[in-house]
Design a protein around this motif. Structure first.
Motif, PDB file in Angstrom:
ATOM      1  N   TYR A 230       0.783  -1.225   0.000  1.00  0.00           N
ATOM      2  CA  TYR A 230       0.000   0.000   0.000  1.00  0.00           C
ATOM      3  C   TYR A 230       0.820   1.283   0.000  1.00  0.00           C
ATOM      4  O   TYR A 230       0.246   2.366   0.059  1.00  0.00           O
ATOM      5  CB  TYR A 230      -0.943   0.002   1.209  1.00  0.00           C
ATOM      6  N   PHE A 231       2.151   1.162  -0.055  1.00  0.00           N
ATOM      7  CA  PHE A 231       2.982   2.366  -0.072  1.00  0.00           C
ATOM      8  C   PHE A 231       3.908   2.347  -1.278  1.00  0.00           C
ATOM      9  O   PHE A 231       4.445   1.305  -1.653  1.00  0.00           O
ATOM     10  CB  PHE A 231       3.802   2.482   1.220  1.00  0.00           C
ATOM     11  N   ASP A 232       4.089   3.508  -1.861  1.00  0.00           N
ATOM     12  CA  ASP A 232       4.988   3.674  -2.997  1.00  0.00           C
ATOM     13  C   ASP A 232       6.422   3.773  -2.476  1.00  0.00           C
ATOM     14  O   ASP A 232       6.720   4.656  -1.658  1.00  0.00           O
ATOM     15  CB  ASP A 232       4.610   4.942  -3.756  1.00  0.00           C
ATOM     16  N   PRO A 233       7.314   2.890  -2.904  1.00  0.00           N
ATOM     17  CA  PRO A 233       8.683   2.884  -2.352  1.00  0.00           C
ATOM     18  C   PRO A 233       9.495   4.130  -2.700  1.00  0.00           C
ATOM     19  O   PRO A 233      10.409   4.486  -1.971  1.00  0.00           O
ATOM     20  CB  PRO A 233       9.312   1.622  -2.972  1.00  0.00           C
ATOM     21  N   LEU A 234       9.166   4.795  -3.801  1.00  0.00           N
ATOM     22  CA  LEU A 234       9.935   5.972  -4.211  1.00  0.00           C
ATOM     23  C   LEU A 234       9.611   7.183  -3.334  1.00  0.00           C
ATOM     24  O   LEU A 234      10.510   7.891  -2.876  1.00  0.00           O
ATOM     25  CB  LEU A 234       9.667   6.300  -5.685  1.00  0.00           C
ATOM     26  N   THR A 235       8.335   7.420  -3.089  1.00  0.00           N
ATOM     27  CA  THR A 235       7.912   8.631  -2.379  1.00  0.00           C
ATOM     28  C   THR A 235       7.477   8.372  -0.946  1.00  0.00           C
ATOM     29  O   THR A 235       7.291   9.316  -0.169  1.00  0.00           O
ATOM     30  CB  THR A 235       6.732   9.273  -3.118  1.00  0.00           C
ATOM     31  N   ASN A 236       7.275   7.109  -0.603  1.00  0.00           N
ATOM     32  CA  ASN A 236       6.748   6.724   0.708  1.00  0.00           C
ATOM     33  C   ASN A 236       5.328   7.255   0.940  1.00  0.00           C
ATOM     34  O   ASN A 236       4.863   7.346   2.081  1.00  0.00           O
ATOM     35  CB  ASN A 236       7.661   7.201   1.844  1.00  0.00           C
ATOM     36  N   LEU A 237       4.646   7.597  -0.151  1.00  0.00           N
ATOM     37  CA  LEU A 237       3.235   7.942  -0.083  1.00  0.00           C
ATOM     38  C   LEU A 237       2.404   6.685  -0.336  1.00  0.00           C
ATOM     39  O   LEU A 237       2.901   5.699  -0.879  1.00  0.00           O
ATOM     40  CB  LEU A 237       2.879   8.999  -1.136  1.00  0.00           C
ATOM     41  N   ARG A 238       1.134   6.733   0.032  1.00  0.00           N
ATOM     42  CA  ARG A 238       0.251   5.629  -0.290  1.00  0.00           C
ATOM     43  C   ARG A 238       0.080   5.522  -1.803  1.00  0.00           C
ATOM     44  O   ARG A 238       0.104   6.529  -2.504  1.00  0.00           O
ATOM     45  CB  ARG A 238      -1.105   5.814   0.407  1.00  0.00           C
ATOM     46  N   ALA A 291       6.941  15.168  -3.961  1.00  0.00           N
ATOM     47  CA  ALA A 291       6.139  14.442  -2.964  1.00  0.00           C
ATOM     48  C   ALA A 291       6.400  14.971  -1.560  1.00  0.00           C
ATOM     49  O   ALA A 291       5.473  15.129  -0.758  1.00  0.00           O
ATOM     50  CB  ALA A 291       6.450  12.947  -3.040  1.00  0.00           C
ATOM     51  N   GLN A 292       7.666  15.250  -1.259  1.00  0.00           N
ATOM     52  CA  GLN A 292       8.010  15.775   0.068  1.00  0.00           C
ATOM     53  C   GLN A 292       7.348  17.125   0.317  1.00  0.00           C
ATOM     54  O   GLN A 292       6.848  17.396   1.410  1.00  0.00           O
ATOM     55  CB  GLN A 292       9.527  15.892   0.195  1.00  0.00           C
ATOM     56  N   GLN A 293       7.325  17.957  -0.694  1.00  0.00           N
ATOM     57  CA  GLN A 293       6.768  19.301  -0.514  1.00  0.00           C
ATOM     58  C   GLN A 293       5.246  19.282  -0.372  1.00  0.00           C
ATOM     59  O   GLN A 293       4.700  19.987   0.474  1.00  0.00           O
ATOM     60  CB  GLN A 293       7.183  20.210  -1.683  1.00  0.00           C
ATOM     61  N   ILE A 294       4.569  18.491  -1.164  1.00  0.00           N
ATOM     62  CA  ILE A 294       3.103  18.466  -1.042  1.00  0.00           C
ATOM     63  C   ILE A 294       2.693  17.781   0.262  1.00  0.00           C
ATOM     64  O   ILE A 294       1.664  18.129   0.853  1.00  0.00           O
ATOM     65  CB  ILE A 294       2.437  17.778  -2.260  1.00  0.00           C
TER      66      ILE A 294
END
Length: 398
Positions: A230-238, A291-294
């Motif tokens: 359930y998590f994207d390995p590149l951004t660590n977002l869902r 991703a970090q900024q948003i």
């Protein structure tokens, strides 16, 4: 004592069972550790059980082995085993092993006092007293380490392990006080019920600690599988799968949204050109930076998903369109100001499409309108926010 007298325990049987359990659990955990090499402290803990069982094994050979083996070495091995447990708990729970080193003084003290109370002043009570207090202190120290560990393990298993070590440590201190105030022990194998319970509690300790550790390892594996799913390995977002699971809960049996939702869709402006000019590695770094900024802007990373490629989607529940537009504009400004990587001199920007759910609208319809608004933002010159509602638009052109 009459109640205790009716509760008969054979010391030799308990001794044998403890040895058997320590060997079986040691072998089992060592074999298990071969498939779990990333789990710190597991191998040391397994070996500590073998060392713990070696002590009673040597004690049972009293009369066959000389005193230095059946008394001094036996009690020293038991002390070493608990020091190893302390060390393994530090590593397993993510605590600095220096705390285990603080208790390393216990081993030379135990060895020295056992030598004295064996060859200079032979006293079984004194040796039991030394063993009980040293084990009790180390067990309580290990309990504190387990409870305050940095690793986010399953709370119930953590409390179970903490309670086991605490109860065992308290019992050992009670055993020491009981021995101090009790009559002289003539033969350890014929000692009273409290000394017998020491073996029984040690068996329980082996089983409970092993079970708790395996429980926590299993919980870690489940958490790792969940993260991969359930998590994207590149951004660590869902990821998209997590979004699908979330949207299933938003729609009723009629496949219509049951709560007010606002959706923000965004993608990175001219991302294909970034990939073509600077390479995919740099492209991945740009995606991660955006991703970090948003994520920092929204203040609620659980609502942000990587939709695919350079696209992201933000789900705001129970928020109106004005609020969603404000969040999107804050994201746009933050990305433009802070997103970027070394080697790419151009500004990184994003375009945003915002939509608010309407009555009797499905999730797919809501996303489609947000996607249309994003397309409109691209037509308006990129680096801007556009609303799917014709009545309310917020546009900031380049």
């Amino acid at each position: 004592m009459d109640t205790f007298a009716a509760f008969s325990l054979d010391m030799r049987t308990l001794n044998f069972v403890m040895i058997l359990f320590s060997i079986i659990y040691c072998i089992g955990l060592l074999l298990f550790s071969q498939t779990q090499k990333s789990i710190k402290g597991l191998r040391v803990f397994a070996l500590s059980l073998l060392v713990m069982g070696s002590g009673p094994l040597l004690i049972s050979m009293r009369g066959v082995l000389p005193d230095w083996g059946s008394i001094v070495l036996a009690n020293s091995l038991i002390a070493v085993s608990f020091q190893m447990i302390f060390h393994s708990m530090c590593r397993f729970r993510g605590v600095d092993t220096k705390y285990a080193h603080y208790f390393s003084w216990v081993i030379p003290v135990v060895v020295g006092l056992n030598l004295y109370y064996t060859y200079e002043f032979n006293s079984i009570n004194s040796r039991v007293l030394v063993s009980a207090f040293s084990i009790g202190i180390v067990s309580l120290g290990a309990a504190v380490v387990v409870l305050n560990g940095k690793n986010k393990d399953y709370p119930v298993a953590v409390w179970m392990m903490t309670a086991t070590l605490t109860c065992y440590g308290i019992f050992m201190l009670f055993r020491g006080v009981h021995t101090l105030n009790g009559p002289e022990i003539v033969s350890f194998m014929e000692a009273d019920i409290v000394q017998k319970l020491a073996f029984l509690s040690s068996i329980f300790l082996i089983v409970s600690l092993s079970f708790s550790m395996l429980w926590m390892i299993n919980a870690r594996q489940v958490e790792a599988i969940y993260a991969l799913s359930y998590f994207d390995p590149l951004t660590n977002l869902r990821n998209r799968r997590a979004l699908d699971r979330h949207t299933d809960s938003l729609e009723g049996t009629s496949e219509k949204l049951t709560k007010k939702q606002c959706v923000i869709m965004l993608d990175i402006d001219r991302f294909k050109q970034i990939n073509d000019r600077f390479g995919h590695v740099s492209g991945d770094q740009v995606i991660r930076s955006v991703a970090q900024q948003i994520k920092r802007t929204s203040g609620a990373s659980k609502s942000i998903y990587r939709y695919g490629g350079d696209e992201f989607i933000v789900v705001l529940e129970n928020q109106n369109l004005d609020r969603a537009l404000s969040v999107a504009e804050s994201m746009r400004q933050r990305v433009l100001r802070y997103a970027g990587i070394d080697g790419i001199e151009r500004d990184i920007s994003c375009s945003f499409g915002v939509a608010e759910s309407q009555a009797d609208e499905s999730w797919d319809e809501l996303v489609a309108r947000a996607d249309e608004a994003l397309y409109l933002a691209k037509q308006k010159g990129r680096n801007c926010v556009q609303s799917a509602s014709l009545e309310s638009q917020w546009s900031t052109a380049v």
